[in-house]
Design an enzyme around this catalytic site. Structure first.
Site, PDB file in Angstrom:
ATOM      1  N   GLU A 188       0.833  -1.222   0.000  1.00 17.67           N
ATOM      2  CA  GLU A 188       0.000   0.000   0.000  1.00 17.67           C
ATOM      3  C   GLU A 188       0.862   1.265   0.000  1.00 17.67           C
ATOM      4  OE1 GLU A 188      -3.170  -0.016  -0.391  1.00 17.67           O
ATOM      5  OE2 GLU A 188      -3.503  -2.140  -0.083  1.00 17.67           O
TER       6      GLU A 188
HETATM    7  C1  LIG Z   1       3.117  -9.744  -0.162  1.00 13.77           C
HETATM    8  C2  LIG Z   1       2.899  -8.593  -1.103  1.00 13.77           C
HETATM    9  C3  LIG Z   1       1.609  -8.298  -1.524  1.00 13.77           C
HETATM   10  C4  LIG Z   1       1.391  -7.244  -2.424  1.00 13.77           C
HETATM   11  N1  LIG Z   1       0.120  -7.012  -2.902  1.00 13.77           N
HETATM   12  C5  LIG Z   1      -0.045  -6.124  -3.926  1.00 13.77           C
HETATM   13  C6  LIG Z   1      -1.307  -5.998  -4.594  1.00 13.77           C
HETATM   14  O1  LIG Z   1      -2.294  -6.660  -4.250  1.00 13.77           O
HETATM   15  N2  LIG Z   1      -1.389  -5.153  -5.645  1.00 13.77           N
HETATM   16  C7  LIG Z   1      -0.334  -4.412  -6.072  1.00 13.77           C
HETATM   17  O2  LIG Z   1      -0.479  -3.676  -7.041  1.00 13.77           O
HETATM   18  N3  LIG Z   1       0.877  -4.490  -5.447  1.00 13.77           N
HETATM   19  C8  LIG Z   1       1.035  -5.325  -4.387  1.00 13.77           C
HETATM   20  N4  LIG Z   1       2.252  -5.433  -3.765  1.00 13.77           N
HETATM   21  C9  LIG Z   1       3.346  -4.570  -4.194  1.00 13.77           C
HETATM   22  C10 LIG Z   1       3.674  -3.508  -3.150  1.00 13.77           C
HETATM   23  O3  LIG Z   1       2.662  -2.542  -3.090  1.00 13.77           O
HETATM   24  C11 LIG Z   1       5.057  -2.940  -3.538  1.00 13.77           C
HETATM   25  O4  LIG Z   1       6.013  -3.950  -3.210  1.00 13.77           O
HETATM   26  C12 LIG Z   1       5.384  -1.648  -2.821  1.00 13.77           C
HETATM   27  O5  LIG Z   1       4.542  -0.604  -3.254  1.00 13.77           O
HETATM   28  C13 LIG Z   1       6.846  -1.225  -3.048  1.00 13.77           C
HETATM   29  O6  LIG Z   1       7.205  -1.311  -4.389  1.00 13.77           O
HETATM   30  P1  LIG Z   1       8.530  -2.110  -4.800  1.00 13.77           P
HETATM   31  O7  LIG Z   1       8.492  -3.428  -4.145  1.00 13.77           O
HETATM   32  O8  LIG Z   1       8.661  -2.078  -6.264  1.00 13.77           O
HETATM   33  O9  LIG Z   1       9.719  -1.286  -4.145  1.00 13.77           O
HETATM   34  P2  LIG Z   1      10.505  -0.072  -4.839  1.00 13.77           P
HETATM   35  O10 LIG Z   1       9.514   0.883  -5.409  1.00 13.77           O
HETATM   36  O11 LIG Z   1      11.541  -0.608  -5.712  1.00 13.77           O
HETATM   37  O12 LIG Z   1      11.168   0.624  -3.577  1.00 13.77           O
HETATM   38  C14 LIG Z   1      12.380   0.177  -2.974  1.00 13.77           C
HETATM   39  C15 LIG Z   1      12.751   1.138  -1.840  1.00 13.77           C
HETATM   40  O13 LIG Z   1      12.985   2.448  -2.370  1.00 13.77           O
HETATM   41  C16 LIG Z   1      12.138   3.397  -1.738  1.00 13.77           C
HETATM   42  N5  LIG Z   1      11.718   4.373  -2.737  1.00 13.77           N
HETATM   43  C17 LIG Z   1      11.254   4.132  -3.985  1.00 13.77           C
HETATM   44  N6  LIG Z   1      10.956   5.292  -4.598  1.00 13.77           N
HETATM   45  C18 LIG Z   1      11.223   6.271  -3.747  1.00 13.77           C
HETATM   46  C19 LIG Z   1      11.109   7.694  -3.770  1.00 13.77           C
HETATM   47  N7  LIG Z   1      10.607   8.325  -4.835  1.00 13.77           N
HETATM   48  N8  LIG Z   1      11.471   8.384  -2.683  1.00 13.77           N
HETATM   49  C20 LIG Z   1      11.947   7.762  -1.582  1.00 13.77           C
HETATM   50  N9  LIG Z   1      12.073   6.445  -1.486  1.00 13.77           N
HETATM   51  C21 LIG Z   1      11.719   5.699  -2.544  1.00 13.77           C
HETATM   52  C22 LIG Z   1      10.974   2.587  -1.181  1.00 13.77           C
HETATM   53  O14 LIG Z   1      10.361   3.241  -0.068  1.00 13.77           O
HETATM   54  C23 LIG Z   1      11.651   1.284  -0.798  1.00 13.77           C
HETATM   55  O15 LIG Z   1      12.219   1.395   0.480  1.00 13.77           O
HETATM   56  C24 LIG Z   1       2.484  -6.452  -2.848  1.00 13.77           C
HETATM   57  C25 LIG Z   1       3.773  -6.744  -2.401  1.00 13.77           C
HETATM   58  C26 LIG Z   1       3.987  -7.803  -1.542  1.00 13.77           C
HETATM   59  C27 LIG Z   1       5.393  -8.126  -1.125  1.00 13.77           C
END
Ligand SMILES: Cc1cc2nc3c(=O)[nH]c(=O)nc-3n(C[C@H](O)[C@H](O)[C@H](O)COP(=O)(O)OP(=O)(O)OC[C@H]3O[C@@H](n4cnc5c(N)ncnc54)[C@H](O)[C@@H]3O)c2cc1C
Length: 601
Positions: A450
Site C-alpha cells: 500500500e
Molecule cells: C506480499 C505482497 C503483496 C502485495 N500485494 C499487492 C497488490 O495486491 N497489488 C499491487 O499492485 N501491489 C502489491 N504489492 C506490491 C507492493 O505494493 C510494492 O512492493 C510496494 O509498493 C513497493 O514497491 P517495490 O516493491 O517495487 O519497491 P521499490 O519501489 O523498488 O522501492 C524500494 C525502496 O525504495 C524506496 N523508494 C522508492 N521510490 C522512492 C522515492 N521516490 N522516494 C523515496 N524512497 C523511494 C521505497 O520506499 C523502498 O524502500 C504487494 C507486495 C507484496 C510483497
C-alpha cells in the site's frame, strides 16, 4: 495455544464515551444504529473471528497454498471458513443494503472489523478487505450496468476483488507502468500486460475474481497523469458473446477472459495469502471513471486500504501482546530486586522486573493509543460523506493528514510491538509453538505494501501539510488548541496537557522548518520525512491519550478507568519523550546522509 480476546470494551469506551460516535452516525443517516446494536455487531464479529478464523491461522501458515498449473489451491479449512463468513453476512458490513450488505457505518468495517479480522487471521482478512475496496470504487465511479452486474457478488463475498498496480519494473513509481488498454468499438477495452505481487490474484475461494487494473490507453500522457482504471474479471459474463454490458446476466459462465496466473511468491509470512504474477492477454475490460483519472480513483481505494493496513499493525500487535502477557504471567525467573515476592517458589514471576513491564506496557499503551486514533479516523471516513459541506471539508482535511500517519506509524509500531512481544517470551517467543513469531512475520509486510512507509512519510511531508494552502493542518489545530485551552486550568490534567501543548508547539515549529528549508532544498524535507511522520503520530496519540484521560478522570476508582489514567501517564512519561530525539534528527537535515560518500556506503 494462541489466545485472543477482541477488545470490545475498549471500542465501547472509545465510540460511546470519547468520540460520541452514535449521535454522529445517526446524524449522518444511520438512523437505526445505536450503541446496543454496535455492541452486538462487535460481539458477533469477535465470536466469528475467534471461533472460525483464529483456529486455522497457524494451519494457513504451515500448510500455505499450492500453485499448480496456473491455479492456486487454498487449504480446504480456509474455503470452509470463508464460506461460513459469507453465510453470516460478515463480508459486507459497510456495503449498501440494496447490494445485500449490512449498510452499517464505515467506521465499523474500516476499523473494528479490520482489527478483529487481522488479529485472528491476517491472511484470510485481506481477501474480503480487497473485495470491499473494489466494491466501493465500482459503486462510486462505475457505470450502472457494471454496478448491477458486479456489486452484489462483491458485497456478499461470492466474488472477490484485487488491486493490480505493481509491475516488475514499476512499484513505487507507477508512472512507468506499461500495461496497455486498447479501446474497442463496443466501448470495452482489450487490456494486456503483466502485474506482479497481486494479492489473491488467483485462488479457488470464489467463483470469479474482479481485477481493478491500472493501464495506459494509446497516446496517454507519460507519468501517472496518463493512467486509467479498468475492471477486468477473470471470467466474462454469460451473455458477453451476444451483446454488450446491457446484456449481462447474473449467471456466470466459464468464459475465460485471458487472465492467467504464472506464479505465486514464496515469502516471509502470510503464507495463506497468494501473491501472484498476473498476465492479462487482450483481456476484456471496462473503464471505471474518466480517462487518465486512474490514479486518483485508485488512491481513493488505497486510502481506505491504507487505514485497513494500519489496522493490521494494531491487530497483530494486540494479539501478540495478549499472548506475551499470558505467557509472562506464568513464567518465573529471577527475583524482584527489592526483595523476593514468592518465597515458596524457586523464582518470582517475570512481571516483577521493570524491563519486562516496560516491554509489555509499551505494547499495551501503543495499541490502545493507536486504537483510539483509528476509531476517530473511522468516524471521519463516515463524516467525509456528510451533506453538511463544512463537516465534509473538515473530515476530508483530517483524513488527508491522518491516512499516511495511520498507515505508517501504526504499522511501524505493529512490527516493533510484535518483535517486543517475542522478546518478552525469551526463546519461546522465537519458537513456532507459541504463535507470536508468526504474528511478527505476518505483520512485516504492512510496512511495505500500500505504498512503503517511507513513501507515506513523503506524502505527509511533501503534500498533505501544504495541500490547500495548509488548510489540512489548520483544521487539525482547531480541536487541538481548543482541547488544550479547555484543560489548562484542570490540575489533574496538567501532567497530560502540558506535554501535549509543548509537543504541538514543536510540531508547528518543525512544520515551518520543513516547508521553509524544503523550498530551498527538497532533500532537507525528504531527509526528515520519516521522523516527522513519527513525530506527528506521537502528537496525535498524545491528543488521544489526553482525551481518554479526561474521560477516565470522571470515573476514578473503577479499574478500567484507573488503568486508562495509568496508561496515559505511561505514554507521556515513557513514549512521548521520543519526540525530543525525533525533532533533533529532523533539524539535522539532509547532510549526514547526502554528503556521505556513496562509494564508501
Ligand atoms: C506480499 C505482497 C503483496 C502485495 N500485494 C499487492 C497488490 O495486491 N497489488 C499491487 O499492485 N501491489 C502489491 N504489492 C506490491 C507492493 O505494493 C510494492 O512492493 C510496494 O509498493 C513497493 O514497491 P517495490 O516493491 O517495487 O519497491 P521499490 O519501489 O523498488 O522501492 C524500494 C525502496 O525504495 C524506496 N523508494 C522508492 N521510490 C522512492 C522515492 N521516490 N522516494 C523515496 N524512497 C523511494 C521505497 O520506499 C523502498 O524502500 C504487494 C507486495 C507484496 C510483497
Amino acid at each position: 495455544m494462541v489466545e485472543y480476546n477482541a477488545p470490545i470494551r475498549d471500542y465501547e469506551f472509545l465510540y460511546n464515551e470519547v468520540l460520541d460516535a452514535i449521535p454522529t452516525a445517526q446524524r449522518l443517516g444511520f438512523v437505526d444504529f445505536d450503541a446496543e446494536f454496535l455492541s452486538m455487531l462487535m460481539e458477533g464479529w469477535a465470536e466469528h473471528t475467534t471461533e472460525v478464523w483464529l483456529p486455522i491461522n497457524q494451519l494457513g501458515d504451515i500448510e500455505g497454498l499450492k500453485f499448480e498449473d496456473g491455479t492456486i489451491k487454498m487449504p480446504q479449512e480456509f474455503k470452509d471458513a470463508y464460506r461460513e463468513g459469507i453465510e453470516g453476512g460478515w463480508m459486507s458490513t459497510s456495503c449498501k443494503p440494496e447490494h445485500g450488505g449490512m449498510g452499517v457505518p464505515v467506521f465499523f468495517q474500516s476499523v473494528t472489523w479490520a482489527e478483529f479480522g487481522t488479529a485472528a487471521n491476517m491472511a484470510m482478512s485481506v481477501l474480503p478487505a480487497l473485495s470491499v475496496g473494489v466494491y466501493e470504487v465500482l459503486t462510486e465511479h462505475g457505470d450502472q450496468e457494471l454496478i448491477d452486474y458486479f456489486a452484489t457478488n462483491l458485497a456478499s463475498g461470492e466474488w472477490s476483488g484485487t488491486m493490480c498496480l505493481t509491475e516488475p519494473h514499476a512499484g513505487t513509481d507507477l508512472g512507468i507502468i506499461t500495461t496497455k488498454a486498447e479501446p474497442q468499438e463496443d466501448g470495452t477495452y482489450r487490456v494486456s500486460g503483466t502485474k506482479t505481487f497481486i494479492t489473491y490474484g488467483e485462488h479457488d475461494m470464489t467463483d470469479n475474481i474482479v481485477h481493478l487494473v491500472l493501464a495506459k490507453t494509446p497516446g496517454a500522457p507519460e507519468s501517472t497523469k496518463g493512467i486509467t482504471l479498468f475492471l477486468v474479471p477473470k471470467f466474462l459474463p454469460a451473455e458477453w458473446e451476444s451483446g454488450g454490458v446491457e446484456a449481462l446476466s447474473q449467471e456466470l459462465m466459464a468464459t475465460h477472459n485471458g487472465v492467467t496466473c504464472s506464479g505465486s511468491e514464496e515469502k516471509m509470512g502470510l503464507h495463506a495469502s497468494p501473491t501472484c504474477v498476473m498476465n492479462f492477454d487482450e483481456s476484456i475490460g471496462w473503464r471505471v471513471g474518466e480517462l487518465h483519472e486512474g490514479m486518483s480513483l485508485m488512491f481513493q481505494m488505497m486510502n481506505r486500504e491504507r487505514v485497513a493496513t494500519g489496522m493490521m499493525g494494531i491487530g497483530l500487535a494486540e494479539i501478540a501482546y495478549q499472548n506475551a502477557l499470558a505467557w509472562a504471567r506464568e513464567r518465573r525467573q529471577g527475583r524482584d530486586l527489592k526483595g523476593m515476592q514468592d518465597p515458596n517458589e524457586r523464582a518470582d514471576n517475570i512481571l516483577v522486573h521493570p524491563d519486562v513491564r516496560r516491554m509489555l506496557l509499551e505494547a499495551k499503551v501503543n495499541n490502545e493509543g493507536c486504537r483510539a486514533l483509528a476509531a476517530w479516523t473511522g468516524l471521519l471516513l463516515d463524516q467525509m460523506s456528510s451533506e453538511d459541506p463544512e463537516e465534509a471539508e473538515y473530515a476530508n482535511a483530517l483524513i488527508s493528514l491522518f491516512t499516511p500517519i495511520v498507515k505508517a506509524h501504526f504499522t511501524d509500531l505493529g512490527c516493533e510491538t510484535a518483535s517486543t512481544c517475542m522478546q518478552v517470551m525469551g526463546g519461546a517467543g522465537y519458537c513456532s509453538e507459541f504463535g507470536v513469531e508468526q504474528f511478527y512475520r505476518d505483520v512485516r509486510i504492512s510496512r511495505i505494501w500500500e505504498g512503503t512507509n517511507g513513501i507515506q512519510a513523503l506524502d505527509l511531508t511533501g503534500r498533505k501539510i501544504t495541500q490547500n494552502m495548509g488548510k489540512n493542518l489548520r483544521h487539525l489545530m482547531w480541536p487541538l488548541t481548543e482541547f488544550i485551552e479547555e484543560n489548562r486550568d484542570i490540575p489533574e490534567m496538567s501532567e497530560f496537557n502540558k506535554p501535549l501543548h509543548q509537543g504541538v508547539r514543536g510540531l508547528q515549529h518543525l512544520t515551518l522548518l520543513l516547508i521553509a528549508e524544503g523550498q530551498a532544498n527538497p532533500h532537507f524535507l525528504a531527509a526528515g520525512a520519516t521522523d516527522y511522520c513519527r513525530y506527528f503520530g506521537n502528537i496525535l496519540l498524545a491528543y488521544m491519550w489526553a482525551r481518554m484521560a479526561r474521560v477516565a478522570l470522571e470515573s476514578v476508582g473503577d479499574p478500567f478507568y484507573d488503568a486508562k489514567i495509568a496508561s496515559a501517564r505511561f505514554f507521556f512519561k515513557r513514549i512521548f519523550p521520543e519526540t525530543v530525539g525525533l525533532a533533533a534528527k529532523i533539524q539535522a537535515g539532509h547532510k549526514p546522509m547526502m554528503e556521505y560518500p556513496e562509494a564508501m556506503m
